[in-house]
Motif scaffolding. Sequence first.
Motif, PDB file in Angstrom:
ATOM      1  N   ASP A  46       0.857  -1.179   0.000  1.00 15.52           N
ATOM      2  CA  ASP A  46       0.000   0.000   0.000  1.00 15.52           C
ATOM      3  C   ASP A  46       0.897   1.234   0.000  1.00 15.52           C
ATOM      4  N   LEU A  48       0.479   4.186  -1.175  1.00 11.06           N
ATOM      5  CA  LEU A  48      -0.174   5.456  -0.820  1.00 11.06           C
ATOM      6  C   LEU A  48      -0.322   5.564   0.701  1.00 11.06           C
ATOM      7  N   ALA A  52       1.230   8.333   3.229  1.00 17.55           N
ATOM      8  CA  ALA A  52       0.259   9.037   4.079  1.00 17.55           C
ATOM      9  C   ALA A  52       0.636   8.915   5.553  1.00 17.55           C
ATOM     10  N   TRP A  64      -5.824  16.305   3.729  1.00 19.19           N
ATOM     11  CA  TRP A  64      -6.042  16.028   2.297  1.00 19.19           C
ATOM     12  C   TRP A  64      -7.279  15.150   2.093  1.00 19.19           C
ATOM     13  N   ASP A  65      -7.832  15.235   0.873  1.00 21.85           N
ATOM     14  CA  ASP A  65      -8.959  14.378   0.505  1.00 21.85           C
ATOM     15  C   ASP A  65      -8.470  13.084  -0.138  1.00 21.85           C
ATOM     16  N   ARG A  66      -7.501  13.203  -1.060  1.00 18.00           N
ATOM     17  CA  ARG A  66      -6.935  12.022  -1.722  1.00 18.00           C
ATOM     18  C   ARG A  66      -5.416  12.121  -1.686  1.00 18.00           C
ATOM     19  N   VAL A  67      -4.760  10.971  -1.472  1.00 13.86           N
ATOM     20  CA  VAL A  67      -3.292  10.993  -1.395  1.00 13.86           C
ATOM     21  C   VAL A  67      -2.691  11.326  -2.758  1.00 13.86           C
ATOM     22  N   GLU A  69      -3.457  11.919  -7.174  1.00 15.07           N
ATOM     23  CA  GLU A  69      -4.172  11.901  -8.452  1.00 15.07           C
ATOM     24  C   GLU A  69      -3.115  11.817  -9.533  1.00 15.07           C
ATOM     25  N   TRP A  70      -3.205  10.785 -10.348  1.00 12.77           N
ATOM     26  CA  TRP A  70      -2.119  10.527 -11.310  1.00 12.77           C
ATOM     27  C   TRP A  70      -2.678  10.405 -12.712  1.00 12.77           C
ATOM     28  N   TRP A  77      -0.334  15.432  -5.363  1.00 12.45           N
ATOM     29  CA  TRP A  77      -0.233  14.680  -4.108  1.00 12.45           C
ATOM     30  C   TRP A  77      -0.976  15.403  -2.993  1.00 12.45           C
ATOM     31  N   VAL A  79      -4.105  15.804  -2.380  1.00  8.67           N
ATOM     32  CA  VAL A  79      -5.054  16.704  -3.033  1.00  8.67           C
ATOM     33  C   VAL A  79      -6.080  17.234  -2.022  1.00  8.67           C
TER      34      VAL A  79
END
Length: 663
Positions: A46, A48, A52, A64-67, A69-70, A77, A79
């Motif tokens: 894992d 991410l 985190a 953050w909301d999301r670790v 976005e790619w 990062w 995000v």
Amino acid sequence: MADGQRPPDRTLEALLKEDRRFDPPGDFRRLAHVTDPAVHAQAEEDFLGFWASFATELDWIREWDRVLEWEPPHARWFVGGRINICANCLDRHVRGPRRNKVAIVWEGEPGERRTLTYWDLFQDVCRFASVLKSLGVRKGDRVAMYMPLIPELAIAMLACARIGAVHNVVFGGFSAESLRDRISDSGAKLLVTADGGYRRGSIIPLKRIADEAVEACPSIQSVVLVKRADLPVDMRRGRDHWWHHLMEQATPECEAEAMDAEDMLFLLYTSGTTGKPKGIVHTTAGYLVGVYATTKWVFDLRDEDVYWCTADIGWVTGHSYVVYGPLANGATVVMYEGAPDWPRRDRFWEIAERTGTTVFYTAPTAIRAFMKWGTEHPARHDLSRLRLLGTVGEPINPEAWVWYYKHIGGERCPVVDTWWQTETGQIMITPLPGITSLRPGSASRPFPGIRAEIFDDEGRAVKVGGGYLVLSRPWPAMLRNIYGDPERYVKQYWSRFSGVYFTGDGARVDEEGNFWLLGRVDDVLNVAGHRIGTMEVESALVDHPAVAEAAVVGIEHEIKGTAIAAFVTLKEKSAQPGDEAGPPSAAGQALAEQLKEHVTKKIGALARPEVIILTADLPKTRSGKIMRRLLRDIASGKALGDTTTLADPAVIETLKQKYEEAG
Ligand code: ATP
Ligand code: MG
């Protein structure tokens, strides 16, 4: 080939065998942050979650909301997160038990000393942040810095981070022209500089050089000047201000700006080893997480450590591992302004002894200079507090590694050979000192969570063997762009293999998964159909007891197609046939023959150099890296390529002459 067969279809061949192995000492293993080799596998499960978990050790204004976005090649990062890097380096510590801990132990080249606690640093940074605001600097504005290695440089960077301005540090050894190009490219509004800075006993008139540069930079509205060297300067009314005057009037009240995770933090140009430097863009949260995590684990930092990274802050190593990484970890950081051989060749060791340095991080170019100067200089000092050594910047030849391990580390300290780039922002391939069985010449394995691979020409992964080093998964401190040139960003890094970051370096991976850096792919030798990295031939030369440093390049050869030319500098204890002018002496010729024999014996006739030039110096970038492209130009009689990043143009003139005389 003699038997008419085609050479094996490999991108890069490996020639040198290096069998030495050094396991972490028992005490080190027991007390280290990382003691379980399973960290690699856990991070793979894992990745991410792995990053985190470091992020949760930091102070966030908004989580953050999301670790990640790619959307290749664009990563975002953490995000949605809001965070301030300066607050994580300072406010976080002054609120707790590190308030009076020493943050910076600084020494000037002439010998002055200053010590700043976290509280002192916090106050100065807040004051300078207020100064920047009062001069009209706003969030997103660019601020250029052209300074000696003094605490004010770190203060200015942190102050920018505090208010959300973007810093662009330009190494204080660059010319007016190079400074001008970088300021123009970044459109900086303000320049921070000093009257002068010390280097090897003389004073570099920074303000005078900066005046010449700023002349042609209409974007600059203000210049702030630190009084460092008591040089007379011209002050332009309305534009130029003394740092100490502004600081006297400034308030230490300055709220840290709530930065978006992806707001730009800084812009920095690469060293220019392979060509024209690129303006690399780094952003906020991912960069902080990447340097925080790697500083903690690679240097195994603890509160009682005294940490010294000798890099100038003008390079990425200074950004990530003098300023942001160590301060985010609450470390005590040693800074030294000047040259390692001023006034004597034991200056570093004197400082390390006095400050009680425990973790020491430097470059192979420096280590090879120490080797050249001899063991008596470190031997004069008590270096017994050192517990960990590191290197970065170039491949380290196994002989230099072992010398460092023995004569600086007292055969007690693990050596972490860390591979990374301005573009990666953080260390990428490295030992973890508590768990890694060290192999001199190998940077060992990717840091947990990082995926590095070797690709062949067709972009197929090579499991064991040589090829192109690529990074096939995003990482937090990765570059986000080339400033003002998004097309070049895609072309330079993401086009050689689609969706995968191309490093420009060649490497080999062995059966245990260790990475061995072989040199830049632009420098690969192509001898009789065999593609050989520069590193192994150079290491075979450095393995000879008389040799301190070597650089090899391919040259055209009437019969072989390509042959190898080697440029070699000698240790000072051996005779110095390389120093005299004029055609090579008999002693020089005899040694050159010996060296050719030595390479043949170490790695085979294939790598036997055709020409050996003994020289007192090699052409290097201002960051100390060997510039093989210029050696290639000399060896092939071509006009020299871009020389603006060259540290000492005289070296190249001497070499040109030597080469012609050697025929
Ligand atoms: P430019 O990209 O402008 O030519 P540069 O590559 O020299 O300049 P940096 O980002 O300062 O600029 O250097 C990164 C490079 O340094 C790496 O790509 C690699 O070639 C070399 N390097 C750094 N650390 C190591 C290491 N531990 N082992 C081998 N090579 C290293
Ligand atoms: Mg590079």
